[in-house]
Design a protein around this motif. Structure first.
Motif, PDB file in Angstrom:
ATOM      1  N   ARG A   1      46.507  46.751  42.371  1.00 49.55           N
ATOM      2  CA  ARG A   1      46.452  46.648  40.908  1.00 49.55           C
ATOM      3  C   ARG A   1      47.557  45.714  40.422  1.00 49.55           C
ATOM      4  O   ARG A   1      48.674  45.757  40.921  1.00 49.55           O
ATOM      5  N   PHE A   2      47.199  44.867  39.466  1.00 50.28           N
ATOM      6  CA  PHE A   2      48.169  44.005  38.795  1.00 50.28           C
ATOM      7  C   PHE A   2      47.979  44.140  37.289  1.00 50.28           C
ATOM      8  O   PHE A   2      46.858  44.295  36.805  1.00 50.28           O
ATOM      9  N   PHE A   3      49.071  44.014  36.551  1.00 48.91           N
ATOM     10  CA  PHE A   3      49.024  43.880  35.103  1.00 48.91           C
ATOM     11  C   PHE A   3      49.261  42.406  34.829  1.00 48.91           C
ATOM     12  O   PHE A   3      50.257  41.839  35.273  1.00 48.91           O
ATOM     13  N   ALA A   4      48.328  41.776  34.158  1.00 51.10           N
ATOM     14  CA  ALA A   4      48.379  40.330  33.949  1.00 51.10           C
ATOM     15  C   ALA A   4      48.028  40.021  32.496  1.00 51.10           C
ATOM     16  O   ALA A   4      48.148  40.868  31.628  1.00 51.10           O
ATOM     17  N   ALA A   5      47.563  38.835  32.262  1.00 52.27           N
ATOM     18  CA  ALA A   5      47.098  38.388  30.952  1.00 52.27           C
ATOM     19  C   ALA A   5      45.701  37.803  31.146  1.00 52.27           C
ATOM     20  O   ALA A   5      45.343  37.415  32.262  1.00 52.27           O
TER      21      ALA A   5
ATOM     22  N   LEU B   1      46.690  39.154  52.509  1.00 51.23           N
ATOM     23  CA  LEU B   1      47.176  38.763  53.822  1.00 51.23           C
ATOM     24  C   LEU B   1      47.323  40.030  54.658  1.00 51.23           C
ATOM     25  O   LEU B   1      48.016  40.963  54.244  1.00 51.23           O
ATOM     26  N   SER B   2      46.656  40.078  55.796  1.00 53.54           N
ATOM     27  CA  SER B   2      46.699  41.274  56.631  1.00 53.54           C
ATOM     28  C   SER B   2      46.552  40.902  58.097  1.00 53.54           C
ATOM     29  O   SER B   2      46.114  39.794  58.415  1.00 53.54           O
ATOM     30  N   PRO B   3      46.872  41.826  59.004  1.00 54.82           N
ATOM     31  CA  PRO B   3      46.651  41.565  60.429  1.00 54.82           C
ATOM     32  C   PRO B   3      45.166  41.340  60.746  1.00 54.82           C
ATOM     33  O   PRO B   3      44.837  40.688  61.728  1.00 54.82           O
ATOM     34  N   SER B   4      44.270  41.860  59.889  1.00 55.94           N
ATOM     35  CA  SER B   4      42.826  41.678  60.080  1.00 55.94           C
ATOM     36  C   SER B   4      42.352  40.301  59.652  1.00 55.94           C
ATOM     37  O   SER B   4      41.215  39.930  59.898  1.00 55.94           O
ATOM     38  N   GLY B   5      43.220  39.563  58.972  1.00 59.86           N
ATOM     39  CA  GLY B   5      42.871  38.240  58.471  1.00 59.86           C
ATOM     40  C   GLY B   5      43.281  38.090  57.024  1.00 59.86           C
ATOM     41  O   GLY B   5      43.922  38.973  56.444  1.00 59.86           O
ATOM     42  N   ASN B   6      42.908  36.989  56.438  1.00 56.18           N
ATOM     43  CA  ASN B   6      43.265  36.671  55.067  1.00 56.18           C
ATOM     44  C   ASN B   6      42.004  36.464  54.240  1.00 56.18           C
ATOM     45  O   ASN B   6      40.947  36.156  54.785  1.00 56.18           O
ATOM     46  N   GLY B   7      42.140  36.605  52.937  1.00 52.88           N
ATOM     47  CA  GLY B   7      41.009  36.380  52.051  1.00 52.88           C
ATOM     48  C   GLY B   7      41.487  36.035  50.655  1.00 52.88           C
ATOM     49  O   GLY B   7      42.627  36.324  50.289  1.00 52.88           O
ATOM     50  N   THR B   8      40.612  35.429  49.879  1.00 51.36           N
ATOM     51  CA  THR B   8      40.931  35.001  48.526  1.00 51.36           C
ATOM     52  C   THR B   8      39.744  35.282  47.617  1.00 51.36           C
ATOM     53  O   THR B   8      38.597  35.131  48.035  1.00 51.36           O
ATOM     54  N   ALA B   9      40.036  35.666  46.382  1.00 52.95           N
ATOM     55  CA  ALA B   9      38.996  35.860  45.373  1.00 52.95           C
ATOM     56  C   ALA B   9      39.530  35.373  44.035  1.00 52.95           C
ATOM     57  O   ALA B   9      40.720  35.507  43.745  1.00 52.95           O
ATOM     58  N   ALA B  10      38.659  34.810  43.238  1.00 52.14           N
ATOM     59  CA  ALA B  10      39.023  34.344  41.894  1.00 52.14           C
ATOM     60  C   ALA B  10      38.524  35.357  40.875  1.00 52.14           C
ATOM     61  O   ALA B  10      37.497  36.009  41.061  1.00 52.14           O
ATOM     62  N   ILE B  11      39.280  35.482  39.788  1.00 48.60           N
ATOM     63  CA  ILE B  11      38.878  36.362  38.699  1.00 48.60           C
ATOM     64  C   ILE B  11      39.331  35.731  37.391  1.00 48.60           C
ATOM     65  O   ILE B  11      40.372  35.064  37.342  1.00 48.60           O
ATOM     66  N   ARG B  12      38.527  35.925  36.343  1.00 42.56           N
ATOM     67  CA  ARG B  12      38.861  35.340  35.045  1.00 42.56           C
ATOM     68  C   ARG B  12      38.650  36.365  33.939  1.00 42.56           C
ATOM     69  O   ARG B  12      37.629  36.339  33.242  1.00 42.56           O
ATOM     70  N   PRO B  13      39.591  37.299  33.772  1.00 40.33           N
ATOM     71  CA  PRO B  13      39.464  38.226  32.653  1.00 40.33           C
ATOM     72  C   PRO B  13      39.608  37.466  31.330  1.00 40.33           C
ATOM     73  O   PRO B  13      40.525  36.662  31.182  1.00 40.33           O
ATOM     74  N   GLU B  14      38.692  37.714  30.431  1.00 36.27           N
ATOM     75  CA  GLU B  14      38.722  37.018  29.143  1.00 36.27           C
ATOM     76  C   GLU B  14      39.307  37.875  28.031  1.00 36.27           C
ATOM     77  O   GLU B  14      39.512  37.386  26.925  1.00 36.27           O
ATOM     78  N   ALA B  15      39.557  39.157  28.338  1.00 34.92           N
ATOM     79  CA  ALA B  15      40.092  40.066  27.334  1.00 34.92           C
ATOM     80  C   ALA B  15      40.834  41.190  28.042  1.00 34.92           C
ATOM     81  O   ALA B  15      40.798  41.302  29.264  1.00 34.92           O
ATOM     82  N   ASN B  16      41.478  42.042  27.273  1.00 32.45           N
ATOM     83  CA  ASN B  16      42.151  43.204  27.831  1.00 32.45           C
ATOM     84  C   ASN B  16      41.128  44.151  28.428  1.00 32.45           C
ATOM     85  O   ASN B  16      39.933  44.027  28.191  1.00 32.45           O
ATOM     86  N   GLY B  17      41.600  45.103  29.230  1.00 31.64           N
ATOM     87  CA  GLY B  17      40.739  46.067  29.879  1.00 31.64           C
ATOM     88  C   GLY B  17      40.943  46.021  31.375  1.00 31.64           C
ATOM     89  O   GLY B  17      41.841  45.349  31.886  1.00 31.64           O
ATOM     90  N   ILE B  18      40.100  46.750  32.098  1.00 32.85           N
ATOM     91  CA  ILE B  18      40.172  46.791  33.552  1.00 32.85           C
ATOM     92  C   ILE B  18      39.163  45.801  34.120  1.00 32.85           C
ATOM     93  O   ILE B  18      37.993  45.820  33.750  1.00 32.85           O
TER      94      ILE B  18
END
Length: 102
Positions: free
Chosen positions: A62-66, A75-92
Motif C-alpha cells: 500500500r502507498f499513499f500518493a496523489a 523486486l523479489s527472489p522470484s523475479g521482478n515486475g512492473t505495473a502502471a497505474i493512473r488514479p485520477e481522483a482520491n480513493g482506493i
C-alpha cells in the motif's frame, strides 16, 4: 536491512479514503500465488523513486500518493515486475504486480 515498512491489506483506522489517494495491490508470481517479502517501489511519472515498502507475507502492499501517473515495481527472489497505474481522483486504487524470472 531495509527500513521499508511491512504492509497489510487493511487500511489503517482514521484514514479517510475520500480525501486520500491510496494505491494498493498484491505481488504475484506467474502462477497467481502471492509473493511475500518483495520490495515494492513507487516511481513517479519521470521514473524517479518516491517510496518503498515490503510486501506482507500475502504479497500485499500500500502507498499513499496523489492522483497522477505512477509505476509500481516489485523486486523479489522470484523475479521482478512492473505495473502502471493512473488514479485520477482520491480513493482506493488497486494494481497487482506479477513478477517473473529476473
Amino acid at each position: 536491512m531495509c527500513a521499508a515498512p511491512t504492509q497489510g491489506q487493511a487500511i489503517p483506522a482514521g484514514v479517510d479514503v475520500e480525501k486520500e489517494t491510496v494505491i494498493t495491490g498484491r505481488v504475484l508470481a506467474g502462477d497467481g500465488q502471492p509473493v511475500g517479502g518483495a520490495f515494492v517501489r513507487l516511481l513517479d511519472r519521470s521514473g524517479e523513486f518516491t517510496a518503498e515498502v515490503v510486501a506482507s507475507g500475502t504479497g500485499d502492499f500500500r502507498f499513499f500518493a496523489a492522483p497522477g501517473d505512477w509505476t509500481v515495481r516489485a523486486l523479489s527472489p522470484s523475479g521482478n515486475g512492473t505495473a502502471a497505474i493512473r488514479p485520477e481522483a482520491n480513493g482506493i486504487h488497486n494494481v497487482d504486480v506479477t513478477v517473473g524470472a529476473a
